[in-house]
Design an enzyme around this catalytic site. Structure first.
Site, PDB file in Angstrom:
ATOM      1  N   THR A 196       6.943  65.071  14.249  1.00 41.07           N
ATOM      2  CA  THR A 196       6.523  64.766  12.885  1.00 41.07           C
ATOM      3  C   THR A 196       6.328  63.262  12.782  1.00 41.07           C
ATOM      4  OG1 THR A 196       7.690  66.661  11.948  1.00 41.07           O
ATOM      5  CG2 THR A 196       7.138  64.862  10.444  1.00 41.07           C
TER       6      THR A 196
ATOM      7  N   LYS B  47      13.678  60.418   7.610  1.00 36.97           N
ATOM      8  CA  LYS B  47      12.522  59.881   8.340  1.00 36.97           C
ATOM      9  C   LYS B  47      11.241  60.567   7.875  1.00 36.97           C
ATOM     10  CE  LYS B  47      11.233  61.755  12.008  1.00 36.97           C
ATOM     11  NZ  LYS B  47      10.234  62.770  12.462  1.00 36.97           N
TER      12      LYS B  47
ATOM     13  N   LYS C  61       2.404  69.077   7.178  1.00 37.94           N
ATOM     14  CA  LYS C  61       3.844  68.981   7.389  1.00 37.94           C
ATOM     15  C   LYS C  61       4.501  68.178   6.269  1.00 37.94           C
ATOM     16  CE  LYS C  61       7.848  69.382   9.424  1.00 37.94           C
ATOM     17  NZ  LYS C  61       8.172  68.988  10.807  1.00 37.94           N
TER      18      LYS C  61
END
Length: 289
Positions: free
Chosen positions: A93, A236, A168
């Site tokens: 990601t 994150k 995502k």
């Protein structure tokens, strides 16, 4: 059959690589901490001494690392020795613009890049039931989807380069909201004197139910804060969500709220705990209007 390499054998990567090895009978693997490759080597995989050797031996290279910076380090070491036409499938990601940049830079070297971030957690990786959002040219994505089938429940192309990462981000926004709903609900039930196990069982079967209730509810009941998906990794991802939201002028107030609450856990030194530990933060909070 194309020779496949797998880079990154962490909580997600190791079970994914194992599914791939069982399906294909061969796999080249590499991990920064080399001993993490040992279990797969015992099962028949080949460990590459470095990323350059892996690149020269493989036709398809799968990345499952952490941040944009980690992907860049891998790509910089893979690209010089990779065969022309090599397909790189990135399950990490990272920021959507960076994914697009990797695609463009690698295309100039006759290498192909598909951003293919995953969702489903460590449980999905272990069971081979991950959902994958793919961004890139249609032919490259179609090839990637065939390669990753051994650990996939559903994989689809959602657009061009970088689109997988954008999807995502949308996923992580929804995940954050579901996490908050679960933890806030159970913290409320706990303070109200309700039986937490009964609360979780009853609510998960009705309109309140969600993936979070099914998968994180048992961890909260057991006060098991082992990941799972860690607080630091969720934060994150939320940073990438905020970056993307600012670029498209999208409001994400719920995500910002959950990020701030998780920051309390990280500030206390619990960045490696599962995100379900948000329950502890909310249980300890007092009512405010």
């Amino acid at each position: 059959m194309a020779t496949v390499g797998f880079v990154g054998l962490g909580t997600m990567g190791e079970p994914m690589a194992r599914h791939l090895l069982k399906a294909r009978g061969q796999l080249v693997v590499w991990n920064r901490t080399s001993t993490k490759a040992d279990p797969l080597v015992k099962e028949g995989a080949t460990a590459a001494p470095d990323l350059g050797d892996l690149a020269s031996a493989c036709d398809v290279i799968i990345l499952c690392v952490n941040r944009t910076e980690d992907v860049k380090q891998c790509v910089d070491q893979i690209a010089p020795g990779a065969k022309p036409g090599t397909l790189i499938i990135d399950h990490s990601t990272i920021s959507p613009p960076s994914a697009g940049q990797f695609h463009s830079e690698l295309a100039e070297r006759n290498l192909r890049f598909v951003d293919a971030p995953i969702t489903g957690g460590s449980m999905g990786a272990q069971s081979g039931q991950l959902t994958i959002f793919c961004g890139g040219p249609e032919a490259d994505v179609a090839e990637a989807i065939e390669i990753v089938k051994p650990y996939t429940k559903r994989a689809e192309r959602v657009g061009g380069p970088g689109s997988g990462q954008t999807m995502k981000m949308a996923n992580q926004i929804a995940v954050g909201g579901a996490l908050l709903a679960l933890c806030e609900c159970l913290a409320f039930a706990d303070k109200a004197g309700l039986d937490l196990r009964q609360t979780r069982d009853l609510l998960s079967g009705g309109a309140a139910g969600s993936w979070a209730f099914e998968n994180y509810g048992p961890k909260i009941l057991a006060e098991d804060w082992s990941p799972g998906f860690s607080v630091k990794n969720q934060r994150k991802d939320f940073a990438y969500c905020q970056e993307t939201a600012s670029q498209i002028d999208a409001a994400i107030p719920g995500t910002l709220l959950v990020d701030g609450l998780l920051a309390e856990l990280e500030d206390e030194g619990h960045g490696e705990w599962t995100t379900a530990a948000l329950f502890e933060v909310l249980r300890d909070m007092e009512f405010t209007e």
